[in-house]
Design a protein around this motif. Structure first.
Motif: not given
Length: 203
Positions: A6-9, A21-22, A90-98, A102-106
């Motif tokens: 799962i990627t979310s950036s 994550s890759r 499960i592998v999750i790639g996500a930047p820290m947003h605020n 990120p909203s797409v991961l939420k």
């Protein structure tokens, strides 16, 4: 072996979280050459937020209905939960947003954390129904989010630990690249630290 990646950036393959994550996926594939990778890019294919159809369908215990854009939000939930159930890790790639995810991961979380399906409400609290399995979370942050140099609150890691445990996923491994907007030396040091983490957590 099935690996759900799962990627979310919004920066896609150029993002530090995607690259980290890759790298985890490649390490897992090296250990399990026959592994099947199921990609879920939440920025390339954004999910609809849960809506009235979703809420009404839960109360009716029905299967949801199609709408003009394709799948209903409940149908998306069914699909995403099935991907999760089929995954051995499960592998999750996500930047820290605020300070958080990120909203797409939420949005993904809102679809897969579903009462009566991935958790049950009991007198003792919410009990997850999914079997535990390894979850690798590659997180990037522009500044420092941990340690003495952190100058910002971190709701990212505590939130994911709490919400994923709600559905039964408790074996979480966080791999961080911090201070990604700082000078190249800081970024080089961050990736060197990540390599050491990967040697430990993927083993």
């Amino acid at each position: 072996m099935n690996i759900l990646h799962i990627t979310s950036s919004s920066r896609a393959g150029d993002s530090a979280s995607y690259q980290l994550s890759r790298h985890v996926v490649e390490r897992l594939q090296a250990r399990h050459p026959q592994a099947r990778v199921v990609p879920r890019d939440l920025s390339e294919t954004p999910l609809p937020h849960v809506d009235g159809q979703y809420s009404s369908a839960l109360s009716r215990a029905s299967g949801g209905e199609a709408h003009a854009q394709g799948l209903s939000s409940l149908a998306w939930s069914d699909l995403l939960i099935e991907e999760l159930k089929q995954a051995d890790c499960i592998v999750i790639g996500a930047p820290m947003h605020n300070f958080t995810v990120p909203s797409v991961l939420k949005a993904w979380i809102d679809h897969v954390v579903r009462i009566g399906v991935t958790f049950n409400a009991t007198p003792h609290g919410k009990i997850g129904t999914l079997p535990d399995r390894p979850v690798y979370i590659a997180v990037s942050s522009g500044g420092y989010r941990t340690g003495e140099r952190a100058r910002q609150p971190d709701f990212f890691e505590p939130y994911l630990r709490a919400i994923l445990a709600t559905i039964g996923l408790k074996s979480l491994n966080f791999i961080s690249a911090e201070a990604t907007v700082m000078d190249p030396e800081a970024m080089t040091a961050a990736y060197a630290a990540v390599e050491k983490e990967l040697d430990f957590v993927v083993a």
